[in-house]
Design a protein around this motif. Structure first.
Motif, PDB file in Angstrom:
ATOM      1  N   THR A  24       0.358  11.588 -48.427  1.00 16.36           N
ATOM      2  CA  THR A  24       1.750  10.730 -48.024  1.00 16.36           C
ATOM      3  C   THR A  24       1.509  10.095 -46.533  1.00 16.36           C
ATOM      4  O   THR A  24       1.563   9.202 -46.276  1.00 16.36           O
ATOM      5  CB  THR A  24       2.974  11.005 -48.228  1.00 16.36           C
ATOM      6  OG1 THR A  24       3.094  11.337 -49.860  1.00 16.36           O
ATOM      7  CG2 THR A  24       3.887   9.836 -48.009  1.00 16.36           C
ATOM      8  N   GLU A  28       0.690   6.642 -44.796  1.00 17.89           N
ATOM      9  CA  GLU A  28       1.266   5.951 -43.890  1.00 17.89           C
ATOM     10  C   GLU A  28       0.476   5.628 -42.666  1.00 17.89           C
ATOM     11  O   GLU A  28       0.744   4.367 -42.227  1.00 17.89           O
ATOM     12  CB  GLU A  28       2.493   6.905 -43.659  1.00 17.89           C
ATOM     13  CG  GLU A  28       3.778   6.886 -44.360  1.00 17.89           C
ATOM     14  CD  GLU A  28       4.559   7.999 -43.757  1.00 17.89           C
ATOM     15  OE1 GLU A  28       5.537   7.543 -42.935  1.00 17.89           O
ATOM     16  OE2 GLU A  28       4.867   8.903 -44.170  1.00 17.89           O
ATOM     17  N   GLU A  32       0.445   1.462 -41.794  1.00 12.32           N
ATOM     18  CA  GLU A  32       0.936   1.405 -40.331  1.00 12.32           C
ATOM     19  C   GLU A  32      -0.099   0.821 -39.127  1.00 12.32           C
ATOM     20  O   GLU A  32      -0.066  -0.074 -38.543  1.00 12.32           O
ATOM     21  CB  GLU A  32       2.016   2.212 -39.866  1.00 12.32           C
ATOM     22  CG  GLU A  32       3.061   2.363 -41.046  1.00 12.32           C
ATOM     23  CD  GLU A  32       4.126   3.349 -40.509  1.00 12.32           C
ATOM     24  OE1 GLU A  32       5.147   3.485 -41.240  1.00 12.32           O
ATOM     25  OE2 GLU A  32       3.688   4.209 -39.704  1.00 12.32           O
ATOM     26  N   VAL A 109       9.603   5.573 -47.073  1.00 13.21           N
ATOM     27  CA  VAL A 109       8.391   5.856 -47.468  1.00 13.21           C
ATOM     28  C   VAL A 109       8.652   6.673 -48.902  1.00 13.21           C
ATOM     29  O   VAL A 109       9.215   7.765 -48.953  1.00 13.21           O
ATOM     30  CB  VAL A 109       7.466   6.479 -46.759  1.00 13.21           C
ATOM     31  CG1 VAL A 109       6.109   6.955 -47.253  1.00 13.21           C
ATOM     32  CG2 VAL A 109       7.370   5.889 -45.527  1.00 13.21           C
ATOM     33  N   SER A 111       6.436   8.160 -52.420  1.00 14.10           N
ATOM     34  CA  SER A 111       5.040   8.379 -53.322  1.00 14.10           C
ATOM     35  C   SER A 111       5.137   9.328 -54.531  1.00 14.10           C
ATOM     36  O   SER A 111       6.255   9.842 -54.569  1.00 14.10           O
ATOM     37  CB  SER A 111       4.204   9.248 -52.159  1.00 14.10           C
ATOM     38  OG  SER A 111       4.693  10.358 -51.810  1.00 14.10           O
ATOM     39  N   THR A 134       1.405   5.462 -52.760  1.00 14.46           N
ATOM     40  CA  THR A 134       2.642   5.648 -51.680  1.00 14.46           C
ATOM     41  C   THR A 134       2.821   4.230 -51.070  1.00 14.46           C
ATOM     42  O   THR A 134       2.016   3.286 -51.095  1.00 14.46           O
ATOM     43  CB  THR A 134       1.758   6.354 -50.459  1.00 14.46           C
ATOM     44  OG1 THR A 134       1.216   7.536 -51.016  1.00 14.46           O
ATOM     45  CG2 THR A 134       3.084   6.459 -49.448  1.00 14.46           C
ATOM     46  N   VAL A 136       4.463   1.952 -48.531  1.00 12.38           N
ATOM     47  CA  VAL A 136       4.978   2.074 -46.990  1.00 12.38           C
ATOM     48  C   VAL A 136       5.607   0.841 -46.570  1.00 12.38           C
ATOM     49  O   VAL A 136       5.153  -0.262 -46.745  1.00 12.38           O
ATOM     50  CB  VAL A 136       3.719   2.547 -46.103  1.00 12.38           C
ATOM     51  CG1 VAL A 136       4.178   2.678 -44.608  1.00 12.38           C
ATOM     52  CG2 VAL A 136       2.948   3.695 -46.489  1.00 12.38           C
TER      53      VAL A 136
END
Length: 202
Positions: A24, A28, A32, A109, A111, A134, A136
């Motif tokens: 996870t 991210e 990001e 977030v 998942s 996941t 995000v």
């Protein structure tokens, strides 16, 4: 032996949770740190197609997918429209939103292991036996303090990569438990023999 088996079972669950948490975090970082900076506010206006799609698809593939493990990337708009997917056929679709997607648009977030029998995941079934997805939430304003969610980036990872790490760690644990059991048996064996001789004499 029973204690060892019990510890191994509990530890395996812990290893699975830790490995999925690491996957996870990896998703991210990809969403990001790599994909979000590639997006422009204009990309949220509608499904990404044409030259912009080719440009974005090439960049995402080179920067986020070539290291292996990441099998699919989707970008969702708040109304549930797929703005981008590595599968062009999915761009513009608006499937029934899943609970995880709704939670992601609220800033969380999320998942889980993907349900590949869902209609929206038809093309994902050919990617792997199991996928770890996941969601995000991302903000494209550049304001680090803002909690606004402009889009959700969904990253699919091949679960076999996660499972391989679980198996590796579990093998190490099993070996250490086995060696500990052998050492315990070796230490107790002389005591058991001495006690047995004493009982036999009595």
């Amino acid at each position: 032996v029973l204690i060892g088996v019990g510890v191994a079972l509990v530890r395996e669950g812990d290893l699975r949770a830790r490995s999925e948490a690491a996957a996870t975090i990896r998703a991210e970082l990809i969403a990001e740190g790599i994909i979000a900076p590639l997006l422009r506010p204009a990309d949220l206006g509608g499904p990404i197609r044409g030259e912009r799609y080719v440009e974005l698809d090439r960049a995402i593939h080179q920067l986020a997918m070539e290291d292996g493990g990441v099998e699919r990337v989707k970008i969702w708009r708040r109304d549930g429209v797929v703005l981008f997917s590595n599968d062009p056929a999915q761009v513009g679709l608006r499937p029934e939103p899943e609970h995880d997607l709704i939670e992601a648009f609220e800033g969380e977030v999320e998942s889980e292991i993907s349900e590949l029998d869902e209609s929206e995941n038809v093309s994902e079934r050919a990617l792997a036996d199991q996928l770890f997805e996941t969601y995000v939430p991302v903000n494209l304003s550049g304001d680090a303090e803002s909690t606004r969610v402009d889009a959700v980036i969904e990253v699919y990872q091949d679960y076999s990569v996660i499972q391989a790490e679980i198996v590796r760690l579990n093998r190490t644990l099993t070996l250490s438990l086995g060696l500990g059991l052998v050492a315990l048996y070796a230490l107790l064996l002389p005591l058991m023999i001495g006690t047995t001789r004493t009982l036999r004499r009595q």
